[in-house]
Design a protein around this motif. Sequence first.
Motif, PDB file in Angstrom:
ATOM      1  N   THR A  96       0.809  -1.218   0.000  1.00 42.24           N
ATOM      2  CA  THR A  96       0.000   0.000   0.000  1.00 42.24           C
ATOM      3  C   THR A  96       0.848   1.277   0.000  1.00 42.24           C
ATOM      4  OG1 THR A  96      -0.137  -0.065   2.425  1.00 42.24           O
ATOM      5  CG2 THR A  96      -1.910  -1.149   1.178  1.00 42.24           C
ATOM      6  N   SER A  97       2.123   1.176   0.349  1.00 41.50           N
ATOM      7  CA  SER A  97       2.975   2.376   0.385  1.00 41.50           C
ATOM      8  C   SER A  97       3.325   2.871  -1.011  1.00 41.50           C
ATOM      9  CB  SER A  97       4.263   2.083   1.159  1.00 41.50           C
ATOM     10  OG  SER A  97       5.046   1.108   0.499  1.00 41.50           O
ATOM     11  N   LEU A  98       3.003   2.082  -2.066  1.00 38.43           N
ATOM     12  CA  LEU A  98       3.304   2.473  -3.441  1.00 38.43           C
ATOM     13  C   LEU A  98       2.065   2.866  -4.227  1.00 38.43           C
ATOM     14  CD1 LEU A  98       5.858  -0.379  -4.368  1.00 38.43           C
ATOM     15  CD2 LEU A  98       6.332   1.867  -3.367  1.00 38.43           C
ATOM     16  N   LYS A  99       0.920   2.973  -3.572  1.00 38.88           N
ATOM     17  CA  LYS A  99      -0.342   3.196  -4.265  1.00 38.88           C
ATOM     18  C   LYS A  99      -0.843   4.636  -4.186  1.00 38.88           C
ATOM     19  CE  LYS A  99      -1.963  -1.575  -3.747  1.00 38.88           C
ATOM     20  NZ  LYS A  99      -3.044  -2.455  -3.254  1.00 38.88           N
ATOM     21  N   TYR A 100       0.020   5.563  -3.837  1.00 37.68           N
ATOM     22  CA  TYR A 100      -0.398   6.965  -3.745  1.00 37.68           C
ATOM     23  C   TYR A 100      -0.478   7.571  -5.143  1.00 37.68           C
ATOM     24  CZ  TYR A 100       0.342   6.781   1.282  1.00 37.68           C
ATOM     25  OH  TYR A 100       0.266   6.464   2.602  1.00 37.68           O
ATOM     26  N   PRO A 101      -1.389   8.521  -5.359  1.00 37.13           N
ATOM     27  CA  PRO A 101      -1.524   9.128  -6.693  1.00 37.13           C
ATOM     28  C   PRO A 101      -0.358  10.073  -6.990  1.00 37.13           C
ATOM     29  CG  PRO A 101      -3.001  10.203  -5.147  1.00 37.13           C
ATOM     30  CD  PRO A 101      -2.400   9.038  -4.411  1.00 37.13           C
ATOM     31  N   TYR A 102      -0.080  10.205  -8.269  1.00 42.60           N
ATOM     32  CA  TYR A 102       0.971  11.136  -8.702  1.00 42.60           C
ATOM     33  C   TYR A 102       0.432  12.554  -8.714  1.00 42.60           C
ATOM     34  CZ  TYR A 102       4.251  13.564 -11.743  1.00 42.60           C
ATOM     35  OH  TYR A 102       5.148  14.461 -12.257  1.00 42.60           O
ATOM     36  N   LYS A 103       1.252  13.486  -8.222  1.00 43.90           N
ATOM     37  CA  LYS A 103       0.907  14.906  -8.232  1.00 43.90           C
ATOM     38  C   LYS A 103       2.176  15.708  -8.443  1.00 43.90           C
ATOM     39  CE  LYS A 103      -0.055  16.834  -4.311  1.00 43.90           C
ATOM     40  NZ  LYS A 103      -0.619  17.189  -2.981  1.00 43.90           N
ATOM     41  N   PRO A 104       2.080  16.857  -9.094  1.00 42.29           N
ATOM     42  CA  PRO A 104       3.285  17.678  -9.312  1.00 42.29           C
ATOM     43  C   PRO A 104       3.901  18.109  -7.984  1.00 42.29           C
ATOM     44  CG  PRO A 104       1.481  18.399 -10.716  1.00 42.29           C
ATOM     45  CD  PRO A 104       0.894  17.434  -9.739  1.00 42.29           C
ATOM     46  N   SER A 105       5.200  18.326  -8.028  1.00 42.35           N
ATOM     47  CA  SER A 105       5.923  18.716  -6.822  1.00 42.35           C
ATOM     48  C   SER A 105       5.588  20.146  -6.438  1.00 42.35           C
ATOM     49  CB  SER A 105       7.433  18.583  -7.042  1.00 42.35           C
ATOM     50  OG  SER A 105       7.779  17.249  -7.330  1.00 42.35           O
ATOM     51  N   THR A 106       5.402  20.363  -5.150  1.00 44.39           N
ATOM     52  CA  THR A 106       5.198  21.728  -4.661  1.00 44.39           C
ATOM     53  C   THR A 106       6.454  22.554  -4.853  1.00 44.39           C
ATOM     54  OG1 THR A 106       3.618  20.905  -3.011  1.00 44.39           O
ATOM     55  CG2 THR A 106       4.568  23.091  -2.648  1.00 44.39           C
ATOM     56  N   ILE A 107       7.598  21.940  -4.592  1.00 46.43           N
ATOM     57  CA  ILE A 107       8.901  22.591  -4.791  1.00 46.43           C
ATOM     58  C   ILE A 107       9.658  21.772  -5.826  1.00 46.43           C
ATOM     59  CG2 ILE A 107      11.038  23.353  -3.701  1.00 46.43           C
ATOM     60  CD1 ILE A 107       9.574  23.527  -1.071  1.00 46.43           C
ATOM     61  N   SER A 108       9.771  22.303  -7.018  1.00 51.54           N
ATOM     62  CA  SER A 108      10.426  21.572  -8.106  1.00 51.54           C
ATOM     63  C   SER A 108      11.933  21.556  -7.920  1.00 51.54           C
ATOM     64  CB  SER A 108      10.073  22.222  -9.447  1.00 51.54           C
ATOM     65  OG  SER A 108      10.570  23.556  -9.495  1.00 51.54           O
ATOM     66  N   ASP A 109      12.615  20.773  -8.759  1.00 50.34           N
ATOM     67  CA  ASP A 109      14.069  20.698  -8.691  1.00 50.34           C
ATOM     68  C   ASP A 109      14.708  22.053  -8.999  1.00 50.34           C
ATOM     69  OD1 ASP A 109      13.784  18.048  -8.117  1.00 50.34           O
ATOM     70  OD2 ASP A 109      14.227  17.339 -10.148  1.00 50.34           O
ATOM     71  N   VAL A 110      14.163  22.741 -10.011  1.00 49.66           N
ATOM     72  CA  VAL A 110      14.709  24.061 -10.350  1.00 49.66           C
ATOM     73  C   VAL A 110      14.539  25.028  -9.189  1.00 49.66           C
ATOM     74  CG1 VAL A 110      14.524  26.018 -11.927  1.00 49.66           C
ATOM     75  CG2 VAL A 110      14.281  23.676 -12.807  1.00 49.66           C
ATOM     76  N   LEU A 111      13.386  24.961  -8.525  1.00 44.66           N
ATOM     77  CA  LEU A 111      13.118  25.873  -7.414  1.00 44.66           C
ATOM     78  C   LEU A 111      14.011  25.577  -6.220  1.00 44.66           C
ATOM     79  CD1 LEU A 111      11.442  28.168  -6.294  1.00 44.66           C
ATOM     80  CD2 LEU A 111       9.706  26.496  -5.588  1.00 44.66           C
ATOM     81  N   ILE A 112      14.256  24.305  -5.920  1.00 44.89           N
ATOM     82  CA  ILE A 112      15.095  23.980  -4.763  1.00 44.89           C
ATOM     83  C   ILE A 112      16.535  24.410  -4.995  1.00 44.89           C
ATOM     84  CG2 ILE A 112      15.551  21.627  -5.572  1.00 44.89           C
ATOM     85  CD1 ILE A 112      15.277  22.808  -1.927  1.00 44.89           C
ATOM     86  N   PHE A 113      17.022  24.253  -6.245  1.00 40.03           N
ATOM     87  CA  PHE A 113      18.372  24.723  -6.552  1.00 40.03           C
ATOM     88  C   PHE A 113      18.441  26.249  -6.478  1.00 40.03           C
ATOM     89  CE2 PHE A 113      18.892  20.529  -8.668  1.00 40.03           C
ATOM     90  CZ  PHE A 113      20.060  20.149  -8.032  1.00 40.03           C
ATOM     91  N   GLY A 114      17.419  26.907  -7.042  1.00 44.16           N
ATOM     92  CA  GLY A 114      17.412  28.363  -6.990  1.00 44.16           C
ATOM     93  C   GLY A 114      17.334  28.893  -5.575  1.00 44.16           C
ATOM     94  N   MET A 115      16.512  28.265  -4.745  1.00 45.42           N
ATOM     95  CA  MET A 115      16.409  28.685  -3.355  1.00 45.42           C
ATOM     96  C   MET A 115      17.718  28.464  -2.612  1.00 45.42           C
ATOM     97  SD  MET A 115      12.610  27.276  -2.330  1.00 45.42           S
ATOM     98  CE  MET A 115      12.890  27.627  -0.600  1.00 45.42           C
ATOM     99  N   ALA A 116      18.355  27.324  -2.858  1.00 45.15           N
ATOM    100  CA  ALA A 116      19.600  27.020  -2.155  1.00 45.15           C
ATOM    101  C   ALA A 116      20.682  28.040  -2.480  1.00 45.15           C
ATOM    102  CB  ALA A 116      20.072  25.609  -2.503  1.00 45.15           C
ATOM    103  N   PHE A 117      20.879  28.314  -3.758  1.00 39.96           N
ATOM    104  CA  PHE A 117      21.927  29.258  -4.152  1.00 39.96           C
ATOM    105  C   PHE A 117      21.535  30.701  -3.834  1.00 39.96           C
ATOM    106  CE2 PHE A 117      23.135  25.560  -6.623  1.00 39.96           C
ATOM    107  CZ  PHE A 117      24.516  25.581  -6.535  1.00 39.96           C
ATOM    108  N   GLY A 118      20.252  31.030  -4.009  1.00 37.11           N
ATOM    109  CA  GLY A 118      19.816  32.389  -3.720  1.00 37.11           C
ATOM    110  C   GLY A 118      19.902  32.731  -2.241  1.00 37.11           C
ATOM    111  N   ILE A 119      19.375  31.835  -1.397  1.00 38.50           N
ATOM    112  CA  ILE A 119      19.433  32.083   0.051  1.00 38.50           C
ATOM    113  C   ILE A 119      20.865  32.111   0.536  1.00 38.50           C
ATOM    114  CG2 ILE A 119      18.850  31.084   2.293  1.00 38.50           C
ATOM    115  CD1 ILE A 119      16.252  30.103   1.098  1.00 38.50           C
TER     116      ILE A 119
END
Length: 320
Positions: free
Chosen positions: A51-74
Motif C-alpha cells: 500500500t505504500s506504493l499506491k499513492y496518486p501522482y501529483k506535481p511537486s510543490t517545490i520543483s528541482d529548479v526551485l530547490i536549486f534556486g532557493m539554495a543558491f539564492g538564500i
Amino acid sequence: MKGCVRKRTVPYFLNVQLAVDIIIWLAIGIPLLILFLKGYPYQAGFFCDDTSLKYPYKPSTISDVLIFGMAFGITTISLLSVEILNRLEKKTKNKRCLSADTLICLKGFGIFLFGFAIAQLFNEVLKNAVGRLRPNFFDVCRPNFFLIDCSHGYITNYTCTNTEHSGTIMRNSRQSFPSGHAVFSMFTAMYLTLYIQIRLNITYSRILKPTLQAVLMLLSLLCSASRITDHMHHSSDVIAGLILGFIVACAVFYSLGTKYLNNRNEENEDINDDIEENANPTSKEYQIPLKLPHENFTDKRRPPSFSLKQKTLASNPLLV
C-alpha cells in the motif's frame, strides 16, 4: 589599511595546489553530471499488496529548479548579509576594507559549492544504487497486473504500461532513497547556520543570530515535509536525506570553513599588521623629528650635556 588584501607574489606551491583542486573538481563533477543525466537506477521489485506504493501522482510543490534556486539564492543573500552586518559593526573601528569582506564571501561561497557537489554526488550514487520505488510508483508505472502472478510474492519481472509521463519521470519513480530535497535543504541550512555562528559578530542584538539560524532550519524542514505530502518520498527517505545533508555540511564546514572563515584569523592578521607597521622605522606615521632646544641654554658655548649636569647639581645640593 588594516585587513586589506595586499598584493603578494604567488608561491609555487599555490600553483600546484590550484592544479590539484581543479583535478578534484573534475573528478567530482564529471561523474556527478553523468549520473544526473544518464544514471539508471537499480531495477527494484515490489509486492502487489504494498500500500505504500499506491499513492496518486501529483506535481511537486517545490520543483528541482526551485530547490536549486532557493539554495543558491538564500546562500548568496545570507553570506552578503552577514558580511554587511559585520562591516557596519566594525565601521567605527576601521579594521577591515571592502576587498577583505568580498574575499570572505567568495571563500564562503566556494566552500558551499564544494560541499554542495559532495552532497549531490552522495545523493545520486545512493539513488541509483538503491533504486527504491516512490510512493506514487504504481500510478506512474501502471504495471499490468493481469500479466503478473502476485502469488510469487516479490515481483521483479514487470512492464510499465503508462505512456502519459516522460522517460525522466519514469526513471525518477525508481529513485526515492534518499530525498534529494531533504539533502540539499538541510545541507544549505546547516552550512549557513554554522557560517552565521562563526562569522556573524554583532553587539546590538543577542537574539538575531539564533533567529536567523532557526528560520533556516524551519525552511529546510518545510521543504522536506513537502516531499511526503506530495507523495514523492517515504518518511524514511526524508529522514535519511536530512541526516546525509547534516553530516556533509558539518564535515565540509569543520574541515574548510573553520580554517578559512574564522574571525580569529582576521584578528591575527590585524595584530600582524600592527606589529609590522610599528616595527618599520621608515613608516612616516612613526617618524618623530628630534630637535634640541639650544635656545634654552644660557651658555651656548658649553655643550648641552654640561648645562644639563649643572642644572641637576643645582637642584640637588646633596649630590655635590
